[in-house]
Design a protein around this motif. Sequence first.
Motif, PDB file in Angstrom:
ATOM      1  N   MET A   1      15.460  18.124  -0.586  1.00  0.00           N
ATOM      2  CA  MET A   1      14.912  18.468  -1.896  1.00  0.00           C
ATOM      3  C   MET A   1      13.447  18.045  -1.991  1.00  0.00           C
ATOM      4  SD  MET A   1      16.228  17.452  -5.689  1.00  0.00           S
ATOM      5  CE  MET A   1      15.896  15.728  -5.472  1.00  0.00           C
ATOM      6  N   MET A   2      13.106  16.865  -1.414  1.00  0.00           N
ATOM      7  CA  MET A   2      11.717  16.407  -1.446  1.00  0.00           C
ATOM      8  C   MET A   2      10.826  17.349  -0.659  1.00  0.00           C
ATOM      9  SD  MET A   2      12.374  12.345  -0.933  1.00  0.00           S
ATOM     10  CE  MET A   2      13.548  11.469  -1.958  1.00  0.00           C
ATOM     11  N   PHE A   3      11.353  17.842   0.486  1.00  0.00           N
ATOM     12  CA  PHE A   3      10.567  18.782   1.285  1.00  0.00           C
ATOM     13  C   PHE A   3      10.307  20.065   0.521  1.00  0.00           C
ATOM     14  CE2 PHE A   3      10.645  22.517   4.034  1.00  0.00           C
ATOM     15  CZ  PHE A   3       9.512  22.274   4.786  1.00  0.00           C
ATOM     16  N   ARG A   4      11.319  20.564  -0.187  1.00  0.00           N
ATOM     17  CA  ARG A   4      11.163  21.805  -0.938  1.00  0.00           C
ATOM     18  C   ARG A   4      10.125  21.645  -2.040  1.00  0.00           C
ATOM     19  NH1 ARG A   4      16.859  23.580  -2.962  1.00  0.00           N
ATOM     20  NH2 ARG A   4      15.598  25.261  -3.836  1.00  0.00           N
ATOM     21  N   VAL A   5      10.153  20.519  -2.762  1.00  0.00           N
ATOM     22  CA  VAL A   5       9.176  20.296  -3.819  1.00  0.00           C
ATOM     23  C   VAL A   5       7.772  20.233  -3.245  1.00  0.00           C
ATOM     24  CG1 VAL A   5       8.386  18.682  -5.590  1.00  0.00           C
ATOM     25  CG2 VAL A   5      10.826  19.156  -5.326  1.00  0.00           C
ATOM     26  N   SER A   6       7.601  19.517  -2.125  1.00  0.00           N
ATOM     27  CA  SER A   6       6.285  19.432  -1.506  1.00  0.00           C
ATOM     28  C   SER A   6       5.794  20.800  -1.078  1.00  0.00           C
ATOM     29  CB  SER A   6       6.350  18.492  -0.293  1.00  0.00           C
ATOM     30  OG  SER A   6       6.744  17.210  -0.688  1.00  0.00           O
ATOM     31  N   TYR A   7       6.727  21.618  -0.563  1.00  0.00           N
ATOM     32  CA  TYR A   7       6.346  22.964  -0.125  1.00  0.00           C
ATOM     33  C   TYR A   7       5.882  23.816  -1.304  1.00  0.00           C
ATOM     34  CZ  TYR A   7       6.868  27.750   1.420  1.00  0.00           C
ATOM     35  OH  TYR A   7       6.661  29.065   1.684  1.00  0.00           O
ATOM     36  N   PHE A   8       6.641  23.750  -2.416  1.00  0.00           N
ATOM     37  CA  PHE A   8       6.261  24.535  -3.593  1.00  0.00           C
ATOM     38  C   PHE A   8       4.882  24.131  -4.086  1.00  0.00           C
ATOM     39  CE2 PHE A   8      11.008  24.900  -4.607  1.00  0.00           C
ATOM     40  CZ  PHE A   8      11.089  26.110  -3.927  1.00  0.00           C
ATOM     41  N   LEU A   9       4.613  22.825  -4.173  1.00  0.00           N
ATOM     42  CA  LEU A   9       3.327  22.371  -4.678  1.00  0.00           C
ATOM     43  C   LEU A   9       2.205  22.780  -3.741  1.00  0.00           C
ATOM     44  CD1 LEU A   9       1.915  20.795  -6.907  1.00  0.00           C
ATOM     45  CD2 LEU A   9       2.078  18.782  -5.462  1.00  0.00           C
ATOM     46  N   GLU A  10       2.465  22.717  -2.452  1.00  0.00           N
ATOM     47  CA  GLU A  10       1.435  23.100  -1.494  1.00  0.00           C
ATOM     48  C   GLU A  10       1.050  24.558  -1.662  1.00  0.00           C
ATOM     49  OE1 GLU A  10       0.721  23.191   3.357  1.00  0.00           O
ATOM     50  OE2 GLU A  10       2.650  22.628   2.496  1.00  0.00           O
ATOM     51  N   GLU A 237       0.958  17.655  -9.692  1.00  0.00           N
ATOM     52  CA  GLU A 237       0.719  17.083  -8.372  1.00  0.00           C
ATOM     53  C   GLU A 237       1.385  15.725  -8.138  1.00  0.00           C
ATOM     54  OE1 GLU A 237      -3.445  17.108  -7.583  1.00  0.00           O
ATOM     55  OE2 GLU A 237      -3.500  19.245  -7.110  1.00  0.00           O
ATOM     56  N   PRO A 238       1.525  14.837  -9.158  1.00  0.00           N
ATOM     57  CA  PRO A 238       2.164  13.543  -8.890  1.00  0.00           C
ATOM     58  C   PRO A 238       3.662  13.643  -8.594  1.00  0.00           C
ATOM     59  CG  PRO A 238       0.814  13.448 -10.880  1.00  0.00           C
ATOM     60  CD  PRO A 238       0.953  14.879 -10.520  1.00  0.00           C
ATOM     61  N   LEU A 239       4.301  14.763  -8.892  1.00  0.00           N
ATOM     62  CA  LEU A 239       5.760  14.842  -8.775  1.00  0.00           C
ATOM     63  C   LEU A 239       6.278  14.589  -7.360  1.00  0.00           C
ATOM     64  CD1 LEU A 239       6.654  17.817 -11.158  1.00  0.00           C
ATOM     65  CD2 LEU A 239       6.781  15.365 -11.600  1.00  0.00           C
ATOM     66  N   PRO A 240       5.732  15.194  -6.305  1.00  0.00           N
ATOM     67  CA  PRO A 240       6.286  14.948  -4.969  1.00  0.00           C
ATOM     68  C   PRO A 240       6.210  13.490  -4.541  1.00  0.00           C
ATOM     69  CG  PRO A 240       4.907  16.897  -4.944  1.00  0.00           C
ATOM     70  CD  PRO A 240       4.695  16.241  -6.267  1.00  0.00           C
ATOM     71  N   SER A 241       5.079  12.812  -4.835  1.00  0.00           N
ATOM     72  CA  SER A 241       4.959  11.408  -4.442  1.00  0.00           C
ATOM     73  C   SER A 241       5.976  10.545  -5.182  1.00  0.00           C
ATOM     74  CB  SER A 241       3.539  10.904  -4.707  1.00  0.00           C
ATOM     75  OG  SER A 241       3.216  11.028  -6.078  1.00  0.00           O
ATOM     76  N   GLU A 242       6.237  10.897  -6.439  1.00  0.00           N
ATOM     77  CA  GLU A 242       7.237  10.137  -7.185  1.00  0.00           C
ATOM     78  C   GLU A 242       8.634  10.369  -6.618  1.00  0.00           C
ATOM     79  OE1 GLU A 242       7.026  10.790 -11.345  1.00  0.00           O
ATOM     80  OE2 GLU A 242       4.911  10.241 -11.517  1.00  0.00           O
ATOM     81  N   LEU A 322      13.807  21.464 -10.032  1.00  0.00           N
ATOM     82  CA  LEU A 322      14.279  20.481  -9.049  1.00  0.00           C
ATOM     83  C   LEU A 322      14.117  19.059  -9.567  1.00  0.00           C
ATOM     84  CD1 LEU A 322      12.947  21.971  -5.685  1.00  0.00           C
ATOM     85  CD2 LEU A 322      15.337  21.645  -6.329  1.00  0.00           C
ATOM     86  N   VAL A 323      12.955  18.800 -10.168  1.00  0.00           N
ATOM     87  CA  VAL A 323      12.714  17.458 -10.710  1.00  0.00           C
ATOM     88  C   VAL A 323      13.659  17.174 -11.869  1.00  0.00           C
ATOM     89  CG1 VAL A 323      11.010  15.973 -11.820  1.00  0.00           C
ATOM     90  CG2 VAL A 323      10.309  17.509  -9.977  1.00  0.00           C
ATOM     91  N   LYS A 324      13.884  18.175 -12.710  1.00  0.00           N
ATOM     92  CA  LYS A 324      14.810  18.009 -13.825  1.00  0.00           C
ATOM     93  C   LYS A 324      16.215  17.696 -13.312  1.00  0.00           C
ATOM     94  CE  LYS A 324      16.672  20.490 -17.833  1.00  0.00           C
ATOM     95  NZ  LYS A 324      16.685  21.794 -18.553  1.00  0.00           N
ATOM     96  N   SER A 325      16.630  18.402 -12.257  1.00  0.00           N
ATOM     97  CA  SER A 325      17.933  18.146 -11.661  1.00  0.00           C
ATOM     98  C   SER A 325      18.009  16.733 -11.091  1.00  0.00           C
ATOM     99  CB  SER A 325      18.210  19.172 -10.570  1.00  0.00           C
ATOM    100  OG  SER A 325      19.415  18.893  -9.901  1.00  0.00           O
ATOM    101  N   HIS A 326      16.912  16.294 -10.453  1.00  0.00           N
ATOM    102  CA  HIS A 326      16.879  14.940  -9.896  1.00  0.00           C
ATOM    103  C   HIS A 326      16.969  13.888 -11.002  1.00  0.00           C
ATOM    104  CE1 HIS A 326      15.729  11.629  -7.253  1.00  0.00           C
ATOM    105  NE2 HIS A 326      14.845  11.274  -8.185  1.00  0.00           N
ATOM    106  N   ILE A 327      16.259  14.115 -12.108  1.00  0.00           N
ATOM    107  CA  ILE A 327      16.307  13.163 -13.217  1.00  0.00           C
ATOM    108  C   ILE A 327      17.709  13.099 -13.805  1.00  0.00           C
ATOM    109  CG2 ILE A 327      15.481  12.756 -15.563  1.00  0.00           C
ATOM    110  CD1 ILE A 327      12.775  13.839 -14.703  1.00  0.00           C
TER     111      ILE A 327
END
Length: 356
Positions: A1-10, A237-242, A322-327
């Motif tokens: 999931m972290m990889f997917r978020v990083s990919y989307f932001l990139e 942008e801060p979402l993937p690092s978090e 994705l972030v909402k699901s993680h929260i």
Amino acid sequence: MMFRVSYFLEQVSIRSRSNLFSRKINSDIGCTCKRNTSVNKGTNSNWSRDELNEMVFSKVKRYRRRMKMRNLEDLEMISSTYGTADQYKFGRLLERFNQDSHISPVSLPVEITDAVLLQIKNPAFIDNQSSAYLFLFRFGALSFWNVSEEGIKEISKLVQEYEIDPYQNIHIECEREQISFKFINGPTAFSKKHFDIDASDDSRKAVEMYAFASALATSVKLAHWELALDKLIHSLEPLPSELIKTRITKKTSRSLLTRIGEIFLLSHRVNLQHSLHEVPDVFWDEEPLENVFLQTSEFLNVSKRVSVMNEKLSYCSQMVELVKSHITEQKTYNAEILIVLLILIEVIFELLHFAH
């Protein structure tokens, strides 16, 4: 999931980051924003550092093609188009213009419902010894034709009182479109740097001017939405690092619904509120005018920019989901831990009770 978020932001922000930190403020970023006070609305020309940073960030455009001004020839005039607000209090604004003896309405076909054409008769507001016109669009855009800088400034100041959700002054100036035009006794034509408009018939001339003005107004409005999307991407942008740290801050959690609302609002404006993919009804039976409108829109890359915006909005939507699901999972996990701790405390109290 972290990889997917990083990919989307990139995908949605790689160009923003590279341009934002590698270009200087006064580099060639395709911005016609100079210290021109035509729509400055009385602001100080000495911009602050924050405003300059905003200006640099606002010009990180991927697919926008701007019309470049060239030296004017005989009988050529300037058309300047600005996006100033989300929309206008249109009825009240028209009443205000009707009270001005130096401004008179020009008849347009009944199919044109998103704009009105006004002829400006004040000599101080006319840039050349010819007619001056203003297209006033409901969706917050002004298109000036042969209007002097003084006229643009005064009219923009007047319109300011009737704006809903106005844009920042620095962005209004940066996102404008300017091009030269000329009234001729011949067929209307478009080139990449110039409009030729047939002036042999006044009623026909007004519709042909609308074909160009509509495409220009759409482009400047789209530019402001692109700016809003760039800001949204920057805020995400801060979402993937978090997520990498497996710790979502309370600030991020509280602002998530706001980000979701911003995504849907932009998507609504681009795809529903304004039909950017459609040709105005007035051109359906006028193939030459439709061609002029389509050529201008194609040169300004309107369709491609809309497609790119929708793609980025889709990426942003998936990322926040994705972030909402993680929260949600994190809160569920914390609730389960709390329940286990409560059960453990109860068991300890029972054991102490039996021990006594």
